[in-house]
Design a protein around this motif. Sequence first.
Motif, PDB file in Angstrom:
ATOM      1  N   SER A 109      -9.452   5.093 -12.951  1.00 21.29           N
ATOM      2  CA  SER A 109      -8.043   5.400 -12.695  1.00 21.29           C
ATOM      3  C   SER A 109      -7.183   4.256 -13.212  1.00 21.29           C
ATOM      4  O   SER A 109      -7.148   3.159 -12.631  1.00 21.29           O
ATOM      5  CB  SER A 109      -7.805   5.595 -11.194  1.00 21.29           C
ATOM      6  OG  SER A 109      -6.414   5.634 -10.915  1.00 21.29           O
ATOM      7  N   ARG A 110      -6.494   4.494 -14.303  1.00 18.55           N
ATOM      8  CA  ARG A 110      -5.702   3.435 -14.921  1.00 18.55           C
ATOM      9  C   ARG A 110      -4.597   2.931 -13.988  1.00 18.55           C
ATOM     10  O   ARG A 110      -4.341   1.732 -13.891  1.00 18.55           O
ATOM     11  CB  ARG A 110      -5.110   3.928 -16.237  1.00 18.55           C
ATOM     12  CG  ARG A 110      -6.166   4.086 -17.338  1.00 18.55           C
ATOM     13  CD  ARG A 110      -5.628   4.898 -18.508  1.00 18.55           C
ATOM     14  NE  ARG A 110      -6.503   4.855 -19.655  1.00 18.55           N
ATOM     15  CZ  ARG A 110      -7.619   5.583 -19.775  1.00 18.55           C
ATOM     16  NH1 ARG A 110      -7.984   6.399 -18.774  1.00 18.55           N
ATOM     17  NH2 ARG A 110      -8.352   5.501 -20.864  1.00 18.55           N
ATOM     18  N   GLU A 111      -3.929   3.854 -13.311  1.00 19.93           N
ATOM     19  CA  GLU A 111      -2.829   3.469 -12.434  1.00 19.93           C
ATOM     20  C   GLU A 111      -3.325   2.568 -11.299  1.00 19.93           C
ATOM     21  O   GLU A 111      -2.690   1.569 -10.953  1.00 19.93           O
ATOM     22  CB  GLU A 111      -2.169   4.716 -11.853  1.00 19.93           C
ATOM     23  CG  GLU A 111      -0.961   4.424 -10.978  1.00 19.93           C
ATOM     24  CD  GLU A 111      -0.313   5.681 -10.434  1.00 19.93           C
ATOM     25  OE1 GLU A 111       0.558   5.556  -9.566  1.00 19.93           O
ATOM     26  OE2 GLU A 111      -0.690   6.788 -10.882  1.00 19.93           O
ATOM     27  N   ARG A 168      -5.010  -3.542  -0.870  1.00 24.58           N
ATOM     28  CA  ARG A 168      -6.253  -3.673  -1.634  1.00 24.58           C
ATOM     29  C   ARG A 168      -7.320  -2.715  -1.122  1.00 24.58           C
ATOM     30  O   ARG A 168      -8.032  -2.080  -1.911  1.00 24.58           O
ATOM     31  CB  ARG A 168      -6.773  -5.104  -1.550  1.00 24.58           C
ATOM     32  CG  ARG A 168      -8.025  -5.337  -2.390  1.00 24.58           C
ATOM     33  CD  ARG A 168      -8.680  -6.663  -2.091  1.00 24.58           C
ATOM     34  NE  ARG A 168      -9.103  -6.748  -0.698  1.00 24.58           N
ATOM     35  CZ  ARG A 168      -9.766  -7.776  -0.186  1.00 24.58           C
ATOM     36  NH1 ARG A 168     -10.054  -8.824  -0.938  1.00 24.58           N
ATOM     37  NH2 ARG A 168     -10.114  -7.788   1.090  1.00 24.58           N
ATOM     38  N   ASN A 169      -7.445  -2.601   0.197  1.00 26.64           N
ATOM     39  CA  ASN A 169      -8.456  -1.706   0.760  1.00 26.64           C
ATOM     40  C   ASN A 169      -8.206  -0.257   0.367  1.00 26.64           C
ATOM     41  O   ASN A 169      -9.144   0.488   0.065  1.00 26.64           O
ATOM     42  CB  ASN A 169      -8.486  -1.849   2.283  1.00 26.64           C
ATOM     43  CG  ASN A 169      -9.009  -3.210   2.727  1.00 26.64           C
ATOM     44  OD1 ASN A 169      -9.647  -3.909   1.950  1.00 26.64           O
ATOM     45  ND2 ASN A 169      -8.737  -3.573   3.968  1.00 26.64           N
ATOM     46  N   SER A 175     -10.599   1.983  -2.194  1.00 25.28           N
ATOM     47  CA  SER A 175     -11.118   3.292  -1.785  1.00 25.28           C
ATOM     48  C   SER A 175     -10.862   4.336  -2.865  1.00 25.28           C
ATOM     49  O   SER A 175     -11.730   5.172  -3.164  1.00 25.28           O
ATOM     50  CB  SER A 175     -10.457   3.714  -0.467  1.00 25.28           C
ATOM     51  OG  SER A 175     -10.871   5.001  -0.090  1.00 25.28           O
ATOM     52  N   VAL A 176      -9.682   4.285  -3.472  1.00 27.47           N
ATOM     53  CA  VAL A 176      -9.373   5.232  -4.555  1.00 27.47           C
ATOM     54  C   VAL A 176     -10.281   4.973  -5.758  1.00 27.47           C
ATOM     55  O   VAL A 176     -10.800   5.914  -6.377  1.00 27.47           O
ATOM     56  CB  VAL A 176      -7.887   5.112  -4.959  1.00 27.47           C
ATOM     57  CG1 VAL A 176      -7.595   5.952  -6.201  1.00 27.47           C
ATOM     58  CG2 VAL A 176      -6.987   5.555  -3.810  1.00 27.47           C
ATOM     59  N   LEU A 177     -10.512   3.689  -6.084  1.00 24.40           N
ATOM     60  CA  LEU A 177     -11.349   3.351  -7.243  1.00 24.40           C
ATOM     61  C   LEU A 177     -12.813   3.756  -7.040  1.00 24.40           C
ATOM     62  O   LEU A 177     -13.525   4.027  -8.011  1.00 24.40           O
ATOM     63  CB  LEU A 177     -11.267   1.860  -7.543  1.00 24.40           C
ATOM     64  CG  LEU A 177      -9.972   1.391  -8.210  1.00 24.40           C
ATOM     65  CD1 LEU A 177      -9.923  -0.125  -8.299  1.00 24.40           C
ATOM     66  CD2 LEU A 177      -9.827   2.014  -9.614  1.00 24.40           C
ATOM     67  N   GLU A 178     -13.275   3.799  -5.806  1.00 26.40           N
ATOM     68  CA  GLU A 178     -14.633   4.260  -5.555  1.00 26.40           C
ATOM     69  C   GLU A 178     -14.792   5.713  -5.979  1.00 26.40           C
ATOM     70  O   GLU A 178     -15.854   6.128  -6.462  1.00 26.40           O
ATOM     71  CB  GLU A 178     -14.965   4.114  -4.064  1.00 26.40           C
ATOM     72  CG  GLU A 178     -15.236   2.680  -3.639  1.00 26.40           C
ATOM     73  CD  GLU A 178     -15.526   2.578  -2.160  1.00 26.40           C
ATOM     74  OE1 GLU A 178     -15.585   3.643  -1.484  1.00 26.40           O
ATOM     75  OE2 GLU A 178     -15.699   1.454  -1.659  1.00 26.40           O
ATOM     76  N   ARG A 179     -13.730   6.488  -5.801  1.00 24.27           N
ATOM     77  CA  ARG A 179     -13.771   7.902  -6.175  1.00 24.27           C
ATOM     78  C   ARG A 179     -13.426   8.108  -7.651  1.00 24.27           C
ATOM     79  O   ARG A 179     -13.975   8.999  -8.303  1.00 24.27           O
ATOM     80  CB  ARG A 179     -12.797   8.700  -5.295  1.00 24.27           C
ATOM     81  CG  ARG A 179     -13.286   8.898  -3.861  1.00 24.27           C
ATOM     82  CD  ARG A 179     -12.233   9.553  -3.001  1.00 24.27           C
ATOM     83  NE  ARG A 179     -11.238   8.578  -2.522  1.00 24.27           N
ATOM     84  CZ  ARG A 179     -10.158   8.907  -1.855  1.00 24.27           C
ATOM     85  NH1 ARG A 179      -9.899  10.166  -1.582  1.00 24.27           N
ATOM     86  NH2 ARG A 179      -9.319   7.978  -1.445  1.00 24.27           N
ATOM     87  N   VAL A 180     -12.505   7.300  -8.145  1.00 25.82           N
ATOM     88  CA  VAL A 180     -12.064   7.455  -9.544  1.00 25.82           C
ATOM     89  C   VAL A 180     -12.070   6.071 -10.187  1.00 25.82           C
ATOM     90  O   VAL A 180     -11.024   5.419 -10.319  1.00 25.82           O
ATOM     91  CB  VAL A 180     -10.656   8.080  -9.625  1.00 25.82           C
ATOM     92  CG1 VAL A 180     -10.344   8.500 -11.068  1.00 25.82           C
ATOM     93  CG2 VAL A 180     -10.510   9.254  -8.688  1.00 25.82           C
ATOM     94  N   GLN A 207      -2.765   8.164  -0.949  1.00 28.13           N
ATOM     95  CA  GLN A 207      -3.357   6.868  -0.641  1.00 28.13           C
ATOM     96  C   GLN A 207      -2.970   5.814  -1.678  1.00 28.13           C
ATOM     97  O   GLN A 207      -2.722   4.659  -1.346  1.00 28.13           O
ATOM     98  CB  GLN A 207      -4.879   7.007  -0.565  1.00 28.13           C
ATOM     99  CG  GLN A 207      -5.368   7.858   0.601  1.00 28.13           C
ATOM    100  CD  GLN A 207      -4.923   7.302   1.946  1.00 28.13           C
ATOM    101  OE1 GLN A 207      -5.417   6.276   2.391  1.00 28.13           O
ATOM    102  NE2 GLN A 207      -3.975   7.973   2.588  1.00 28.13           N
ATOM    103  N   ARG A 208      -2.895   6.231  -2.938  1.00 28.72           N
ATOM    104  CA  ARG A 208      -2.466   5.295  -3.983  1.00 28.72           C
ATOM    105  C   ARG A 208      -1.003   4.909  -3.774  1.00 28.72           C
ATOM    106  O   ARG A 208      -0.624   3.745  -3.943  1.00 28.72           O
ATOM    107  CB  ARG A 208      -2.680   5.921  -5.356  1.00 28.72           C
ATOM    108  CG  ARG A 208      -2.344   4.965  -6.506  1.00 28.72           C
ATOM    109  CD  ARG A 208      -2.904   5.448  -7.840  1.00 28.72           C
ATOM    110  NE  ARG A 208      -2.580   6.817  -8.119  1.00 28.72           N
ATOM    111  CZ  ARG A 208      -3.482   7.785  -8.315  1.00 28.72           C
ATOM    112  NH1 ARG A 208      -4.768   7.510  -8.270  1.00 28.72           N
ATOM    113  NH2 ARG A 208      -3.113   9.033  -8.564  1.00 28.72           N
ATOM    114  N   LEU A 209      -0.181   5.884  -3.398  1.00 23.09           N
ATOM    115  CA  LEU A 209       1.227   5.600  -3.137  1.00 23.09           C
ATOM    116  C   LEU A 209       1.381   4.669  -1.933  1.00 23.09           C
ATOM    117  O   LEU A 209       2.181   3.727  -1.958  1.00 23.09           O
ATOM    118  CB  LEU A 209       1.992   6.906  -2.891  1.00 23.09           C
ATOM    119  CG  LEU A 209       3.485   6.786  -2.570  1.00 23.09           C
ATOM    120  CD1 LEU A 209       4.222   6.050  -3.677  1.00 23.09           C
ATOM    121  CD2 LEU A 209       4.091   8.174  -2.345  1.00 23.09           C
TER     122      LEU A 209
END
Length: 488
Positions: free
Chosen positions: A123-125, A110-111, A115-120, A79-81
């Motif tokens: 997350s620096r990346e 952005r969405n 979503s990734v930031l909600e879990r982590v 998802q980040r990729l």
Amino acid sequence: EARKAIVQTALKYLENLREEAEGDGALMRELAAAYGKIGAVRGHPLKSNLGDSKGALENYTQAVKLLENSALRDDEESQRLLASVYRDIGLIQRRQGEPQQALQSYTRSRNLAASVLERVPKSRETLQMMAELEGERGRALTELGDTDGAARAAEGAMRAAQALTNLDPGDWGHRMGLSTAYTALATAQIGAGRIADAANSYRNAVGLREKLASERPNDVSIQRNLLIAYGGLGDVLGFRTGDNLGDTEGAMTALNRSISIAERLHRADPADRRAQFDLASAYMRLGAVMVDAGSMDAGVAKLEQAYRLLETLRAADSANTLFRYNSMFVDRRIGEALVTTERRRREGIAQLERAAAEAGALMNGAQAPGARLNRLLSQLKLAELRAEAGDAAAAALADVLAREVIQYPSLLKAPWNRATTYAALGRVYGRVGRSKDAAEWLEKSVTAWRQLQAPAGLEIRRRKELAKVEEQLADVRVGVDRRRNSAR
């Protein structure tokens, strides 16, 4: 040619692997990452590339298809990729003059990142991506006229960048991200008319990037970001017509610094299209500022250097409307300068005619607002020249332009452009003997100049322009009164 051959070989290899990857999440993710890397080599606008925007979009689309496979929908890394691929698609779309399409791509990115930031959340990346992405979203929103949305995006970029810097205060990448957030904030501030605040934001970005450049002198990306910050600072100090602080000396200093970096990067990799465009942009800005400051010959020489580079870029990537738009803008600025001299007036007229024609060709795409304004300004200068020469066609052209100004009021949203355009129309009508129309437009110009709140650096110039138009209006009114008296 060597890089193109390597790209083609890699693409053939990836095509052979695609069928084998079906259902294998890990392999699909690796393939998508590979397509993304090839897309970057072919046309990522913020990296050294081959100038193949169309090919890059094809590769990014292939990456999207792989990453949107159901087998990867719950995979954080995928998802980040995918978020990064949508961001890169948006980067190309925006630079091709498609801000609405770019905004859609940025929103998808952005969405996914949110979503990734909600879990982590740490997350620096992903925080880095969010900071860069919100900055780009802000620029696209500014181009679309949504200044409030642009400001919100800029604030989001600052939050993400600050979170990164708080996690690792000494990390150079996070500090670069914070500087990028400052440039995004500057763009939003320009859209809101806060030019002095924008200059301070650019100065903050320059300060951060100068320090990073001194620490990492061989890092091309840092050097390029530094020249961009200097270019932005030069814009608000003196390049943006009537929408700057009137600090010509400061603008020239910033733009000369930008040019020195751009020339060095271009020498290091002459095939890099991005480096060519950066250098052309820097020459264009400095040339325009120099012409406005009265250094006609030196300014025109810089503009001509910009034009040659832009024409080379257009030949290599004809689909890129940004190259065409900038080439047209330079044509207009050179033409406006040359028609002030007897020796090159005919040449200047030809360039103004070419700029008007090219602007007209760009009016059906995403560059339409700027293209329409540049066509108006080119044709208005031509109308003035025809009126001076006693050409009866000047009146008809002035009528067309006057109707366009009335039909598209947002065309002259910049107060300075509004005041100067009204005055030019008044002068044309005055020279062709249509005193009533001349008085009407000159009166509009006087009102615009009086209402214009210029920064301190432009206030003296505003007063001079106002006095000149008031004098022209008085002369026209005297002529009207004489004709009335004689008619009696």
